[in-house]
Structure formats: C-alpha cells, structure tokens
Design a protein around this motif. Structure first.
Motif, PDB file in Angstrom:
ATOM      1  N   ARG A   8       1.258   9.199  -5.676  1.00 29.39           N
ATOM      2  CA  ARG A   8       1.449  10.300  -6.066  1.00 29.39           C
ATOM      3  C   ARG A   8       2.315  11.111  -6.796  1.00 29.39           C
ATOM      4  O   ARG A   8       2.130  12.231  -6.880  1.00 29.39           O
ATOM      5  CB  ARG A   8       2.689  10.430  -3.823  1.00 29.39           C
ATOM      6  CG  ARG A   8       2.486  11.936  -4.280  1.00 29.39           C
ATOM      7  CD  ARG A   8       2.694  11.825  -2.641  1.00 29.39           C
ATOM      8  NE  ARG A   8       2.647  11.374  -1.460  1.00 29.39           N
ATOM      9  CZ  ARG A   8       2.566  11.151  -0.352  1.00 29.39           C
ATOM     10  NH1 ARG A   8       3.140  10.222   0.033  1.00 29.39           N
ATOM     11  NH2 ARG A   8       1.583  10.865   0.547  1.00 29.39           N
TER      12      ARG A   8
ATOM     13  N   ALA B  17       0.437  -1.024  -0.347  1.00 27.06           N
ATOM     14  CA  ALA B  17       0.385  -0.227  -0.045  1.00 27.06           C
ATOM     15  C   ALA B  17       0.700   1.405  -0.171  1.00 27.06           C
ATOM     16  O   ALA B  17       0.745   2.403  -0.470  1.00 27.06           O
ATOM     17  CB  ALA B  17      -1.028   0.251   1.422  1.00 27.06           C
ATOM     18  N   GLU B  18       1.697   1.375   0.773  1.00 26.02           N
ATOM     19  CA  GLU B  18       2.268   1.919   0.660  1.00 26.02           C
ATOM     20  C   GLU B  18       3.599   2.411  -0.617  1.00 26.02           C
ATOM     21  O   GLU B  18       3.344   3.822  -1.043  1.00 26.02           O
ATOM     22  CB  GLU B  18       3.966   2.241   1.527  1.00 26.02           C
ATOM     23  CG  GLU B  18       3.642   2.431   3.455  1.00 26.02           C
ATOM     24  CD  GLU B  18       2.893   3.915   3.266  1.00 26.02           C
ATOM     25  OE1 GLU B  18       3.653   4.978   3.113  1.00 26.02           O
ATOM     26  OE2 GLU B  18       2.045   3.709   4.490  1.00 26.02           O
TER      27      GLU B  18
ATOM     28  N   LYS C  98       0.820   3.776  -2.771  1.00 25.41           N
ATOM     29  CA  LYS C  98       0.898   5.251  -2.479  1.00 25.41           C
ATOM     30  C   LYS C  98       1.570   6.454  -3.083  1.00 25.41           C
ATOM     31  O   LYS C  98       1.412   7.831  -3.436  1.00 25.41           O
ATOM     32  CB  LYS C  98       0.551   5.518  -0.769  1.00 25.41           C
ATOM     33  CG  LYS C  98       0.665   7.342  -0.327  1.00 25.41           C
ATOM     34  CD  LYS C  98       0.121   6.829   1.252  1.00 25.41           C
ATOM     35  CE  LYS C  98       1.022   7.996   1.885  1.00 25.41           C
ATOM     36  NZ  LYS C  98       0.648   7.641   3.034  1.00 25.41           N
ATOM     37  N   LYS C  99       2.943   5.973  -3.338  1.00 25.06           N
ATOM     38  CA  LYS C  99       4.685   6.425  -3.275  1.00 25.06           C
ATOM     39  C   LYS C  99       3.731   6.853  -5.074  1.00 25.06           C
ATOM     40  O   LYS C  99       3.716   7.566  -5.772  1.00 25.06           O
ATOM     41  CB  LYS C  99       5.549   6.039  -3.571  1.00 25.06           C
ATOM     42  CG  LYS C  99       5.790   6.110  -2.048  1.00 25.06           C
ATOM     43  CD  LYS C  99       7.273   5.569  -1.357  1.00 25.06           C
ATOM     44  CE  LYS C  99       7.541   5.608   0.253  1.00 25.06           C
ATOM     45  NZ  LYS C  99       8.938   4.376  -0.131  1.00 25.06           N
TER      46      LYS C  99
END
Length: 156
Positions: A102, A94-95, A98-99
């Motif tokens: 973004r 998920a991180e 997310k990156k």
C-alpha cells in the motif's frame, strides 16, 4: 397296671416318635430347600462373577479406547494450535506485506502524479517553443516575392 402304664408310655413314645419324625421330615425339607437356595445362590454368584469379569474386560477396553481417543484429541488439539499459530504468523506477514505494498502504491501514485505534472509542463514548453519557432520562421522569410519584369530585349 403295668400294662396300662406301658401302653400309655408306648403311646406317648409313639406320639413322640411321630412328632420327632414330623420334625425330622420338616428339618429334611428345610435342609433340602436350603440346599436348593444355596445351589441357586451359588449359581447366581457364579453368573454374577462372570458378568463382573465381563464388565471389567469391557471397562478395560473402554479405558484403552478412551486413552486412545484422549491421545488423539490431544494430538489434534496440538496440531490445530500449531496450524493456528502458523496461520496467524502468515496472516501477520501478509498484513505487513499489504502495508508495504500500500505504501509502495501510494508512493508510485505520487510519482505518477509528479511525472504527469512534469509531462504537462514539458508539453507546454514544447508548444511554446513551437510557437516561437513559427514566429521566427515567419519573420525570417520574405513576405511575398514580387517579380518585376523588365523590358525584354529582343535582340534583333
């Protein structure tokens, strides 16, 4: 004298018999008390053996329950560790997502700004072209048409 000696001996014998009888009665009483103590000790020993056997059964049952509980705790611990690893992996994914998102949002925002700037330039160019077209139209049209009327020929 013989009678006296005999009487004395008989008296001594009677005293000795009495003493022996007392000793026998005391010994019998002691033997009876010892038998009661032995019976009581044996009964207590039987009770203690029964309690010991019951305690052993309870200890074995407790050991089984402890082993089951330990196994259950180990299984729960293993499951919790597995869940934690899976959740950490999902969190890492998920991180990363997310990156990436973004970065994509930032890129889309840069593209939007560039398109907005380009749109402003295009609109400015269109306005300029419209003004120039207006000037060209105004230059190609006669200013005012003047109507000159000539003498009318009345043909009569």
């Amino acid at each position: 004298m013989e009678t006296r000696t005999l009487a004395r001996e008989l008296s001594l014998l009677a005293t000795e018999v009495d003493s022996l009888e007392k000793a026998r009665v005391l010994a019998q009483g002691e033997r009876d008390r010892e038998a009661k103590r032995r019976a009581k000790a044996e009964a207590e020993a039987r009770n203690l053996r029964a309690e010991l056997e019951q305690a052993r059964r309870r200890a074995k049952a407790a050991e089984r329950a402890l082993a089951e509980l330990s196994s259950s705790v180990n299984a729960s611990t293993h499951q919790a560790e597995t869940n934690e690893r899976e959740l950490r992996a999902r969190l890492d994914d998920a991180e990363q997502a997310k990156k990436v998102l973004r970065h994509e949002v930032e890129q889309s925002e840069r593209e939007r700004r560039a398109m907005e700037l380009h749109l402003k330039e295009v609109l400015g160019n269109l306005r300029q072209a419209a003004r120039e077209a207006q000037r060209v139209r105004e230059a190609s049209e006669p200013d005012e048409v003047t109507v000159v009327s000539g003498p009318r020929d009345v043909g009569w």
